[in-house]
Design a protein around this motif. Structure first.
Motif, PDB file in Angstrom:
ATOM      1  N   PRO A 174       0.800  -1.233   0.000  1.00 13.20           N
ATOM      2  CA  PRO A 174       0.000   0.000   0.000  1.00 13.20           C
ATOM      3  C   PRO A 174       0.829   1.277   0.000  1.00 13.20           C
ATOM      4  O   PRO A 174       0.300   2.345  -0.311  1.00 13.20           O
ATOM      5  N   THR A 175       2.114   1.179   0.342  1.00 14.79           N
ATOM      6  CA  THR A 175       2.978   2.373   0.333  1.00 14.79           C
ATOM      7  C   THR A 175       3.985   2.336  -0.809  1.00 14.79           C
ATOM      8  O   THR A 175       4.863   3.189  -0.892  1.00 14.79           O
ATOM      9  N   GLY A 176       3.858   1.365  -1.704  1.00 13.74           N
ATOM     10  CA  GLY A 176       4.873   1.133  -2.721  1.00 13.74           C
ATOM     11  C   GLY A 176       5.055   2.275  -3.701  1.00 13.74           C
ATOM     12  O   GLY A 176       6.144   2.458  -4.246  1.00 13.74           O
ATOM     13  N   ASN A 177       4.008   3.061  -3.948  1.00 13.77           N
ATOM     14  CA  ASN A 177       4.092   4.166  -4.906  1.00 13.77           C
ATOM     15  C   ASN A 177       4.256   5.521  -4.233  1.00 13.77           C
ATOM     16  O   ASN A 177       4.088   6.559  -4.876  1.00 13.77           O
ATOM     17  N   LEU A 178       4.585   5.521  -2.942  1.00 10.41           N
ATOM     18  CA  LEU A 178       4.630   6.763  -2.182  1.00 10.41           C
ATOM     19  C   LEU A 178       6.037   7.069  -1.698  1.00 10.41           C
ATOM     20  O   LEU A 178       6.831   6.157  -1.453  1.00 10.41           O
ATOM     21  N   ASP A 179       6.333   8.368  -1.532  1.00 15.05           N
ATOM     22  CA  ASP A 179       7.627   8.720  -0.926  1.00 15.05           C
ATOM     23  C   ASP A 179       7.560   8.418   0.570  1.00 15.05           C
ATOM     24  O   ASP A 179       6.501   8.084   1.110  1.00 15.05           O
ATOM     25  N   SER A 181       7.654  10.135   3.302  1.00 19.59           N
ATOM     26  CA  SER A 181       6.773  10.938   4.148  1.00 19.59           C
ATOM     27  C   SER A 181       5.318  10.502   3.990  1.00 19.59           C
ATOM     28  O   SER A 181       4.611  10.276   4.975  1.00 19.59           O
ATOM     29  N   MET A 182       4.887  10.350   2.727  1.00 21.34           N
ATOM     30  CA  MET A 182       3.508   9.922   2.477  1.00 21.34           C
ATOM     31  C   MET A 182       3.287   8.487   2.948  1.00 21.34           C
ATOM     32  O   MET A 182       2.220   8.146   3.464  1.00 21.34           O
ATOM     33  N   ALA A 183       4.312   7.641   2.767  1.00 22.24           N
ATOM     34  CA  ALA A 183       4.203   6.254   3.233  1.00 22.24           C
ATOM     35  C   ALA A 183       3.991   6.221   4.740  1.00 22.24           C
ATOM     36  O   ALA A 183       3.177   5.443   5.255  1.00 22.24           O
ATOM     37  N   GLY A 184       4.715   7.078   5.445  1.00 29.59           N
ATOM     38  CA  GLY A 184       4.568   7.147   6.899  1.00 29.59           C
ATOM     39  C   GLY A 184       3.169   7.563   7.305  1.00 29.59           C
ATOM     40  O   GLY A 184       2.590   7.022   8.258  1.00 29.59           O
ATOM     41  N   GLN A 185       2.582   8.512   6.563  1.00 24.38           N
ATOM     42  CA  GLN A 185       1.227   8.969   6.864  1.00 24.38           C
ATOM     43  C   GLN A 185       0.203   7.856   6.628  1.00 24.38           C
ATOM     44  O   GLN A 185      -0.743   7.690   7.408  1.00 24.38           O
ATOM     45  N   VAL A 186       0.383   7.114   5.539  1.00 24.35           N
ATOM     46  CA  VAL A 186      -0.545   6.014   5.253  1.00 24.35           C
ATOM     47  C   VAL A 186      -0.428   4.937   6.332  1.00 24.35           C
ATOM     48  O   VAL A 186      -1.443   4.395   6.796  1.00 24.35           O
ATOM     49  N   MET A 187       0.789   4.643   6.770  1.00 26.47           N
ATOM     50  CA  MET A 187       0.959   3.657   7.844  1.00 26.47           C
ATOM     51  C   MET A 187       0.387   4.168   9.157  1.00 26.47           C
ATOM     52  O   MET A 187      -0.194   3.390   9.926  1.00 26.47           O
ATOM     53  N   ASP A 207       9.042  -3.048   2.228  1.00 25.00           N
ATOM     54  CA  ASP A 207       9.673  -1.922   2.914  1.00 25.00           C
ATOM     55  C   ASP A 207       9.916  -2.277   4.383  1.00 25.00           C
ATOM     56  O   ASP A 207       8.974  -2.469   5.147  1.00 25.00           O
ATOM     57  N   SER A 208      11.172  -2.323   4.777  1.00 28.32           N
ATOM     58  CA  SER A 208      11.496  -2.702   6.153  1.00 28.32           C
ATOM     59  C   SER A 208      10.969  -1.682   7.163  1.00 28.32           C
ATOM     60  O   SER A 208      10.649  -2.037   8.302  1.00 28.32           O
ATOM     61  N   ALA A 209      10.853  -0.403   6.761  1.00 29.44           N
ATOM     62  CA  ALA A 209      10.304   0.614   7.660  1.00 29.44           C
ATOM     63  C   ALA A 209       8.828   0.334   7.954  1.00 29.44           C
ATOM     64  O   ALA A 209       8.361   0.535   9.077  1.00 29.44           O
ATOM     65  N   VAL A 210       8.113  -0.133   6.945  1.00 30.32           N
ATOM     66  CA  VAL A 210       6.709  -0.517   7.142  1.00 30.32           C
ATOM     67  C   VAL A 210       6.647  -1.787   7.989  1.00 30.32           C
ATOM     68  O   VAL A 210       5.869  -1.877   8.942  1.00 30.32           O
ATOM     69  N   GLY A 211       7.485  -2.757   7.672  1.00 31.30           N
ATOM     70  CA  GLY A 211       7.506  -4.006   8.432  1.00 31.30           C
ATOM     71  C   GLY A 211       7.806  -3.800   9.907  1.00 31.30           C
ATOM     72  O   GLY A 211       7.309  -4.534  10.761  1.00 31.30           O
ATOM     73  N   ALA A 212       8.588  -2.781  10.217  1.00 31.87           N
ATOM     74  CA  ALA A 212       8.960  -2.519  11.610  1.00 31.87           C
ATOM     75  C   ALA A 212       7.789  -1.991  12.434  1.00 31.87           C
ATOM     76  O   ALA A 212       7.829  -2.018  13.661  1.00 31.87           O
TER      77      ALA A 212
END
Length: 243
Positions: A174-179, A181-187, A207-212
């Motif tokens: 779900p964050t694959g197409n986002l930078d 900052s935006m990925a962090g907001q979606v998470m 994304d390991s940041a998402v996995g964490a």
């Protein structure tokens, strides 16, 4: 984990892709249970079976062996039509490619799946507006996808996935197409929906940041679950590694 608390129960799931005489086993007799209210991340190298897992457990793809129960229903004991109807009423989907209809406004994109399952137009519009407000887009409801940022478009897809009040949401990159900052907001949004409202979410990511950030992280390799990590508790459950 106790079966009574499990929303998803997958047992011995096998998936084989065939091209001519060539067979590739994508899932190898895989077992998995997900409790109601869990947020589960799935990670693994390219080709490990992550997206195949999501597609098979949601009933988007057929399986070659095993059993998948979602909310007490055996998906592959159903006819295709019954499985499609069950999916429409009990599951929501968030994809890397937002899959929004370009000529529709945000609110029209969110209400469309509700209308397709027979929700009355006035009720569908009310629920769509409510969900867009809850994901922080109450001021953008009449904007079309081209008028929204990538992060805003993904919020529309999350609102669309949740508007039908699904038992489970499947999120594929779900964050694959986002930078970042935006990925962090979606998470932030997905974690909030899980923590505050108990929404069950199974999320595939590289994304390991998402996995964490997920309370439970599953790692895959060669079609097997090789690790099951409870990141919100002390300890770690090690599953058999691939041979």
């Amino acid at each position: 984990m106790n079966t009574d608390s499990a929303l998803l129960v997958a047992t011995g799931v096998r998936k084989i892709y065939r091209t001519g005489s060539v067979e590739v086993t994508a899932l190898r007799d895989l077992d998995l249970r997900v409790r109601r209210g869990e947020l589960v991340g799935v990670m693994g190298p390219s080709g490990s079976g992550k997206t195949t897992l999501l597609n098979c457990l949601s009933g988007l793809d057929d399986i070659d062996g095993g059993r998948v129960e979602v909310d007490g229903h055996d998906l592959f004991a159903m006819s295709d039509a019954a499985r499609t109807e069950h999916r429409a009423h009990t599951m929501g989907f968030v994809f890397q490619a937002f899959n929004l209809i370009p000529v529709f406004s945000a609110v029209e994109n969110v209400e469309l799946p509700l209308l397709l399952v027979g929700t009355r137009p006035r009720s569908a519009r009310r629920r769509a507006l409510d969900m867009l407000d809850r994901v922080g887009l109450g001021h953008r409801v009449e904007h079309r996808p081209s008028e929204l940022s990538g992060g805003e478009q993904q919020r529309v897809t999350i609102a669309r996935a949740l508007a039908g009040r699904p038992a489970i949401v499947w999120a594929d990159e779900p964050t694959g197409n986002l930078d970042s900052s935006m990925a962090g907001q979606v998470m932030d949004l997905l974690c909030e929906l899980n923590e505050a409202e108990g929404q069950t979410i199974v999320l595939v990511t590289h994304d390991s940041a998402v996995g964490a950030r997920v309370p439970r992280l599953i790692r895959m390799r060669d079609g097997l679950l090789v690790d099951d990590i409870r990141q919100d508790a002390v300890g770690r459950v090690a599953l058999p590694t691939a041979p």
